[in-house]
Motif scaffolding. Structure first.
Motif, short mmCIF file in Angstrom:
data_model
loop_
_atom_site.label_atom_id
_atom_site.label_comp_id
_atom_site.label_asym_id
_atom_site.label_seq_id
_atom_site.Cartn_x
_atom_site.Cartn_y
_atom_site.Cartn_z
N LEU A 141 66.93 -42.38 136.40
CA LEU A 141 68.23 -42.69 135.80
C LEU A 141 68.48 -41.79 134.58
CD1 LEU A 141 68.03 -46.61 135.86
CD2 LEU A 141 69.19 -45.09 137.50
N GLY A 142 68.03 -40.56 134.68
CA GLY A 142 68.28 -39.60 133.62
C GLY A 142 67.32 -39.68 132.45
N ILE A 143 66.37 -40.58 132.53
CA ILE A 143 65.42 -40.72 131.42
C ILE A 143 64.06 -40.20 131.89
CG2 ILE A 143 64.27 -42.38 129.90
CD1 ILE A 143 66.72 -44.23 130.43
N PRO A 144 63.38 -39.42 131.06
CA PRO A 144 62.07 -38.90 131.49
C PRO A 144 61.11 -40.04 131.83
CG PRO A 144 62.78 -37.86 129.44
CD PRO A 144 63.75 -38.96 129.72
N ILE A 145 60.39 -39.87 132.94
CA ILE A 145 59.49 -40.94 133.37
C ILE A 145 58.40 -41.26 132.34
CG2 ILE A 145 57.72 -41.50 135.12
CD1 ILE A 145 59.71 -40.49 137.21
N PRO A 146 57.81 -40.26 131.65
CA PRO A 146 56.81 -40.63 130.63
C PRO A 146 57.37 -41.58 129.57
CG PRO A 146 56.73 -38.28 131.04
CD PRO A 146 57.91 -38.81 131.80
N VAL A 147 58.66 -41.40 129.26
CA VAL A 147 59.27 -42.28 128.26
C VAL A 147 59.35 -43.69 128.81
CG1 VAL A 147 61.35 -42.73 126.91
CG2 VAL A 147 60.57 -40.37 127.26
N ILE A 148 59.72 -43.78 130.10
CA ILE A 148 59.80 -45.10 130.72
C ILE A 148 58.40 -45.73 130.78
CG2 ILE A 148 60.31 -46.31 132.88
CD1 ILE A 148 62.50 -44.16 133.33
N THR A 149 57.41 -44.92 131.17
CA THR A 149 56.04 -45.42 131.22
C THR A 149 55.63 -45.96 129.85
OG1 THR A 149 55.57 -43.67 132.79
CG2 THR A 149 53.67 -44.80 131.85
N THR A 150 55.95 -45.21 128.79
CA THR A 150 55.58 -45.64 127.45
C THR A 150 56.23 -46.97 127.10
OG1 THR A 150 55.49 -43.33 126.83
CG2 THR A 150 55.48 -44.91 125.03
N LEU A 151 57.53 -47.08 127.43
CA LEU A 151 58.24 -48.32 127.08
C LEU A 151 57.68 -49.51 127.85
CD1 LEU A 151 61.92 -47.07 126.67
CD2 LEU A 151 60.29 -47.77 124.89
N ILE A 152 57.40 -49.29 129.14
CA ILE A 152 56.83 -50.41 129.93
C ILE A 152 55.47 -50.79 129.36
CG2 ILE A 152 55.91 -51.06 132.20
CD1 ILE A 152 58.12 -49.31 133.43
N THR A 153 54.63 -49.78 129.08
CA THR A 153 53.31 -50.04 128.50
C THR A 153 53.46 -50.82 127.20
OG1 THR A 153 52.63 -47.92 129.40
CG2 THR A 153 51.13 -48.96 127.84
N PHE A 154 54.40 -50.35 126.36
CA PHE A 154 54.62 -51.03 125.09
C PHE A 154 54.99 -52.49 125.32
CE2 PHE A 154 57.71 -52.52 121.92
CZ PHE A 154 56.90 -52.48 120.79
N GLY A 155 55.90 -52.72 126.26
CA GLY A 155 56.35 -54.09 126.53
C GLY A 155 55.19 -54.97 126.94
N ILE A 156 54.36 -54.47 127.85
CA ILE A 156 53.23 -55.27 128.33
C ILE A 156 52.26 -55.55 127.18
CG2 ILE A 156 51.20 -55.24 129.85
CD1 ILE A 156 52.90 -53.53 131.80
N LEU A 157 51.94 -54.50 126.40
CA LEU A 157 50.97 -54.67 125.33
C LEU A 157 51.52 -55.58 124.23
CD1 LEU A 157 49.64 -51.02 125.10
CD2 LEU A 157 48.48 -52.99 126.10
N TYR A 158 52.82 -55.44 123.96
CA TYR A 158 53.43 -56.31 122.95
C TYR A 158 53.27 -57.77 123.37
CZ TYR A 158 56.80 -58.20 119.63
OH TYR A 158 57.38 -58.91 118.63
N PHE A 159 53.53 -58.01 124.64
CA PHE A 159 53.40 -59.38 125.16
C PHE A 159 51.95 -59.86 125.02
CE2 PHE A 159 52.57 -62.40 128.58
CZ PHE A 159 53.57 -63.32 128.35
N ILE A 160 51.00 -59.02 125.44
CA ILE A 160 49.59 -59.42 125.37
C ILE A 160 49.19 -59.73 123.93
CG2 ILE A 160 47.22 -58.56 125.62
CD1 ILE A 160 48.14 -57.02 128.07
N LEU A 161 49.59 -58.86 123.01
CA LEU A 161 49.14 -59.00 121.64
C LEU A 161 49.79 -60.18 120.92
CD1 LEU A 161 47.18 -57.64 119.79
CD2 LEU A 161 48.97 -56.07 119.06
N HIS A 162 51.06 -60.40 121.19
CA HIS A 162 51.76 -61.40 120.39
C HIS A 162 52.01 -62.72 121.10
CE1 HIS A 162 52.29 -58.55 117.16
NE2 HIS A 162 52.70 -57.67 118.05
N LYS A 163 51.79 -62.76 122.40
CA LYS A 163 52.14 -63.98 123.11
C LYS A 163 50.96 -64.64 123.83
CE LYS A 163 56.53 -63.45 122.15
NZ LYS A 163 57.10 -64.28 121.09
N THR A 164 49.83 -63.95 123.93
CA THR A 164 48.75 -64.54 124.72
C THR A 164 47.58 -64.97 123.84
OG1 THR A 164 47.55 -62.47 125.03
CG2 THR A 164 49.28 -62.95 126.63
N THR A 165 46.73 -65.80 124.43
CA THR A 165 45.53 -66.24 123.70
C THR A 165 44.63 -65.05 123.41
OG1 THR A 165 44.46 -66.73 125.80
CG2 THR A 165 45.52 -68.56 124.68
#
Lengths: 312, 496
Positions: free
Chosen positions: A160-184
Motif C-alpha cells: 500500500l505504498g509503504i515500505p515493508i520493513p516499516v510495516i514489519t517494524t510497526l507490527i513488531t512494535f505493536g506486538i512487543l508493546y502489548f507483551i510488555l505493557h499488557k501481559t504478566t
C-alpha cells in the motif's frame, strides 16, 4: 502539578526532542520532508529500531546485550547461505529466526545459570558469534541469493505504498508493546529489573524471565538481519558491527534506565527515530561523517543529562 | 544549646511542619517521637542543613543561625547518623573514620596512614570498641559500624548528635554497648537527639521527649514524669486502648510441621509445628538463623536435610513457587529490599504474587487487578490517594501493609511473618496486630518472627526460641516472660 502529569511530560520529552529535531532539519534542508526521503529514513531506522526493541527488554531487567550485532551477522549469513543453496525462502528465514532465538537464549543461560555479569557474558558471545560468522562465511560476503519474491520483498518491497520493513517494524512494535505493557510476562520483566529479590520472593522465576528476554533480543536481531540481508541482497560477515551501541543509545534516549525496572518501549522507538533523523539530516545538510559521530555522541549525552535534571 | 522555634516547612504546597519547636540542652538525650509522617525526619533535616526552613528560627548557644548545607551545620557541631549507615564496606575502619578529612603530608594528598590508623584505634578504644583499624569495615557487625559512625561524629568535634532509629538492626548486646557509649558521651557534655519507635529504649536512655503529630508540636515531657500511655496518647491524638488486641481463636490441627530441617552453617535440626489458627512466635537474637529458617521453608534457600509437612503430608519445596502452591506466604523481613518493588505502584506490588489471579491467559486484566487491590486497601486501611501511588512514597506502616496485601491476595493457609512491625509507627502496629488476629481467627497458621519481645509475648500463643542456629527452647503462653525467652535466646542450657 500532579505527579502523573509530570510523569507524562517527562515521558514525552523524547518525542518533543524528535519533533524539534525534525523542524530544525527541515528548515536547514527542506528536501528532508519529501516522501522518498522520509521512507528512506524509516527503512534505515527499521533495522536499528527492531534491535533496540529487544535491547529494551534486556535493559528493563537490568541487563545488557552486546552480542546483537554479531547475532545479526551470523543469522544473516546463515539465511543467505541457505537461500543461495536453493532452500525454500520461508524456511530459510524461519531457520535464521530460530537460530537468533537460540543464540539469545544461550546468553540468557550463561547469565542466569553461570551467574556471569550480562556485560561480560555478552561481550564474550559477541566475539564468539562474530568469529563463528567469519568461520562460516570464510570471511567473504555471501551473494547470489536468487530472486524469491517473498525474500526480496521483505527488505525492499512496498505494501500500500509503504515500505515493508516499516510495516514489519510497526507490527513488531505493536506486538512487543502489548507483551510488555499488557501481559504478566511484561510485568515480570519490570519486576525482575525493579527488585529481583522481591520478584523471586513473590514466586517469579527470575531466571526464566531473563533467559526469555535475551532470547527475544536474539530473535529480533535475526529479524533485522533478514531485512538487512534482503535490502543488500547479500550477507556481509562484518554486518552489524557497533549496532549494539546504537541500540543502547536508542533505549537510553527513549528514557529507559540502565539500572532496569524503569522505561517503556515507545521511548525506544522515538530514540531510534532521533538517531535515524540525526544521521539522515546531517547527511542532507552535508556534515562530514567524522563530525557526524561527534554530534551524535553529544546529542546522546545531552539527552541523558536533561533526563537527569528532570528526575532530580 | 539548640533552640528551634516556629519552624515551618512545605513541599509543593504540602505542609509537613507547622510552627514546630524543639530544644536540646547540653549533655542531654532528647527523644523525638511521632508516628511515621509526623515530621521528625524533616525537622532533623532542617536542623542538619539538608533542608532549608520556610519560617522559624534556629539558635545555637543563643546565636541565630541559618544553615544552607550539612557542612554549615557541621561547623556548629551538629551531625546526623542516619538509619542507613554511611559506612563504605570495602574501606578499612580507619579509612572510614577519616573519610573526607584525611591527614596528609603536604598539599599533594599523600596519606599519613600510620598516624590515622593509630588515632582511629585510640578513638575507638575510648568508645569501648577494640578493633584493628585495618579491618575492612564491612566485616564488622552493624553494631560496631554504628560505633564507627559515632566516632566519626566525635572526630569532627560534634556536640550535637542526631541518631535516627539507631537500634533497628542491632542485637540486644550491641544495644547495651551503644547505650553505654551514649551515656559516657553525655557525661562529657555531648547532646543526643534520639529518634526511635521503641518505647522501652526511650524510657531506658532518654531524659526528655518531644512529641510531634501531623507536622505539629504536641508537647514535651521529662521522661521520669511521664509514662507509656501518655506518650502514645500524645502521638496518636487519642486513647489507643490495649496495645495488643484480644484474640478468640479455636486452635485446630497441625498445619505446618518441620522435621530436622538443616542448612549447614546456618541452622540445624529445627523441628516444630504450627496449628491452624495458632500464632507461633519465633524469638532470638539477630543472627540466630530465624530468617534463614523461614526462607528455607519458603523454598528460597535449599535445605540440606529435613522434611516439611503440610497437613501431615511430606511436601517438596524447592522454590517460592512450590511454597506458594502449598499455600504458604512469606512476608519478608526487609520490605525495601525483599518485599517491594519500590518503583511499582501499590497495585502492581499487590499483583506481583497474584499475577495468575489478575490475568486471563497471560494478559493482565486491569479491572481484576484494581478490584483485588481496592479490596485490600479497604480491608487493611492502607492510607493512599490512589492504588497507582508508588510504593516508594508510602510510609513504613503503609508499605508493610502493601506487602501484607500481596500475600493475603494469595489466600495463604500458612503465613510466615518476619518482623512484621519493624519501623512501623504505633498506630499502624496495632492495625497490623489486628490483621494477624483476623487471619488466625480465619484458621491461618501463623509463624511470626520478631525481635521485639513485648510483641511476641503480646501476640503469640507459643514461642520458639533460637540461638546460633539451634532451637533452644519453647515457651508456652502461661510461662512467657521476657527473662525466660532471653534465657533461651542467649543460649540457656535447657533443651526442649
Amino acid at each position: 502539578m500532579s505527579k502523573s502529569s509530570k510523569e507524562i511530560i517527562s515521558k514525552l520529552g523524547p518525542l518533543i526532542g524528535l519533533i524539534l529535531l525534525i523542524i530544525v532539519v527541515s528548515i536547514l534542508n527542506p528536501s528532508f520532508l519529501t516522501i522518498s526521503n522520509i521512507f528512506n529514513v524509516l527503512r534505515q531506522v527499521s533495522i536499528s529500531a527492531i534491535i533496540a526493541f529487544g535491547m529494551t527488554f534486556v535493559i528493563l531487567t537490568g541487563g545488557i546485550d552486546l552480542s546483537v550485532g554479531s547475532t545479526l551477522a551470523l543469522t544473516g549469513a546463515v539465511a543467505a547461505s541457505l537461500l543461495a543453496g536453493g532452500f525454500d525462502p520461508i524456511l530459510s528465514m524461519g531457520i535464521a529466526l530460530i537460530l537468533g532465538l537460540i543464540l539469545g537464549a544461550i546468553n540468557g543461560v550463561i547469565i542466569t545459570k553461570g551467574k556471569v555479569a550480562p556485560f561480560i557474558a555478552t561481550l564474550a558471545t559477541m566475539t564468539v558469534y562474530r568469529g563463528l560468522t567469519l568461520v562460516y562465511t570464510n570471511g567473504k560476503p555471501i551473494s547470489g541469493l536468487g530472486d524469491h519474491a517473498s525474500f526480496q520483498l521483505f527488505g525492499k518491497g512496498y505494501f500500500l505504498g509503504i515500505p515493508i520493513p516499516v510495516i514489519t517494524t510497526l507490527i513488531t512494535f505493536g506486538i512487543l508493546y502489548f507483551i510488555l505493557h499488557k501481559t504478566t510476562f511484561g510485568r515480570r520483566v519490570y519486576a525482575v529489573g525493579g527488585n529481583e529479590e522481591a520478584a523471586k520472593l513473590s514466586g517469579i522465576n527470575a531466571d526464566r524471565v531473563k533467559i526469555a528476554v535475551y532470547a527475544i533480543s536474539g530473535f529480533l536481531a535475526a529479524l533485522s538481519a533478514l531485512i538487512l540481508t534482503s535490502r543488500l541482497n547479500s550477507a556481509q560477515p562484518t554486518a552489524g558491527q557497533s549496532y549494539e551501541l546504537d541500540a543502547i543509545a536508542a533505549v537510553v534516549l527513549g528514557g529507559t534506565s540502565l539500572n532496569g525496572g524503569k522505561g517503556w518501549i515507545f521511548g525506544t522507538l522515538i530514540g531510534a527515530l532521533i538517531i535515524g533523523v540525526l544521521n539522515n539530516g546531517m547527511n542532507l545538510i552535508g556534515v562530514s561523517s567524522f563530525w557526524q559521530q561527534v554530534v551524535k555522541g553529544i546529542v546522546i549525552l545531552l539527552a541523558v543529562l536533561l533526563d537527569r535534571k528532570k528526575s532530580e | 544549646m539548640i533552640e528551634m522555634t516556629g519552624i515551618s516547612k512545605a513541599f509543593n504546597g504540602n505542609v509537613v511542619l507547622k510552627d514546630v519547636r524543639f530544644n536540646l540542652k547540653e549533655g542531654e538525650i532528647h527523644a523525638l517521637m511521632g508516628e511515621n509522617g509526623a515530621g521528625k525526619s524533616t525537622l532533623m533535616k532542617i536542623l542538619s542543613g539538608i533542608y532549608t526552613k520556610d519560617a522559624g528560627e534556629i539558635k545555637v548557644d543563643g546565636q541565630p543561625v541559618n544553615f544552607k548545607s550539612p557542612k554549615d551545620a557541621e561547623k556548629y557541631g551538629i551531625v546526623v547518623i542516619h538509619q542507613e549507615l554511611n559506612i563504605l564496606p570495602d574501606l578499612t575502619v580507619a579509612e572510614n573514620l577519616f573519610l573526607g578529612k584525611e591527614k596528609t603530608y603536604g598539599p599533594f594528598g599523600i596519606l599519613k596512614n600510620r598516624e590515622m590508623d593509630r588515632e582511629a584505634e585510640e578513638l575507638l578504644s575510648k568508645l569501648g570498641l577494640h578493633v584493628n583499624p585495618k579491618t575492612r569495615a564491612g566485616d564488622l557487625s552493624v553494631g560496631k559500624q554504628q560505633i564507627i559512625e559515632i566516632a566519626k561524629a566525635i572526630a569532627s568535634d560534634a556536640k550535637y548528635i542526631v541518631m535516627d532509629e539507631p537500634t533497628a538492626a542491632l542485637t540486644d548486646r550491641e544495644i547495651k554497648t551503644l547505650f553505654e557509649t551514649i551515656n559516657e558521651l553525655k557525661a562529657k557534655g555531648i547532646s543526643f537527639v534520639y529518634i526511635s519507635h521503641r518505647m522501652e529504649e526511650i524510657f531506658s536512655i532518654c531524659d526528655r521527649i518531644t512529641i510531634l503529630r501531623d507536622g505539629q508540636y504536641v508537647g514535651e515531657r521529662n521522661i521520669p514524669e511521664t509514662n507509656f500511655d501518655e506518650i502514645v496518647a500524645m502521638m496518636v491524638g487519642r486513647e489507643l486502648g490495649e496495645r495488643f488486641p484480644e484474640r478468640q481463636c479455636d486452635i485446630g490441627d497441625i498445619k505446618l510441621e518441620v522435621r530436622n530441617l538443616t542448612v549447614k552453617g546456618l541452622f540445624e535440626n529445627i523441628s516444630f509445628n504450627v496449628r491452624k489458627g495458632e500464632v507461633v512466635g519465633v524469638a532470638g537474637l539477630m543472627g540466630a538463623g530465624r530468617t534463614e529458617v523461614a526462607e528455607t521453608i519458603f523454598g528460597y534457600r535449599k535445605a540440606h536435610s529435613g522434611d516439611i509437612l503440610i497437613d501431615g503430608n511430606k511436601v517438596s519445596i524447592k522454590s517460592p513457587i512450590d511454597a506458594m502452591k502449598h499455600k504458604i506466604g512469606y512476608v519478608t523481613e526487609d520490605r525495601k529490599t525483599k518485599g517491594l518493588v519500590l518503583n511499582f505502584s501499590i497495585q502492581e506490588n499487590v499483583a506481583l504474587a497474584n499475577l495468575k489471579k489478575v490475568s486471563t491467559s497471560g494478559v493482565v486484566k486491569k479491572e481484576k487487578e484494581l478490584s483485588l487491590v481496592n479490596q485490600y486497601i479497604e480491608q487493611l486501611k492502607i492510607r493512599t490517594s490512589s492504588p497507582k501511588q508508588s510504593a516508594k512514597s508510602l510510609s513504613g506502616g503503609n508499605q508493610q501493609k502493601v506487602v501484607l496485601a500481596k500475600w493475603l491476595g494469595t489466600e495463604p493457609e500458612v503465613l510466615i511473618l518476619d518482623e512484621p512491625t519493624r519501623g512501623v509507627d504505633i498506630g499502624a502496629k496495632k492495625e497490623i496486630y489486628q490483621i494477624i488476629n483476623d487471619l488466625a481467627q480465619a484458621g491461618v497458621a501463623i509463624l511470626m518472627i520478631s525481635s521485639e519481645l513485648p510483641e511476641i509475648i503480646g501476640m503469640a500463643d507459643r514461642v520458639l526460641v533460637m540461638h546460633e542456629g539451634k532451637l533452644t527452647g519453647e515457651v508456652s503462653k502461661e510461662e512467657m516472660t521476657q527473662e525466660r525467652i532471653m534465657h533461651f535466646a542467649t543460649g540457656g542450657e535447657q533443651v526442649v
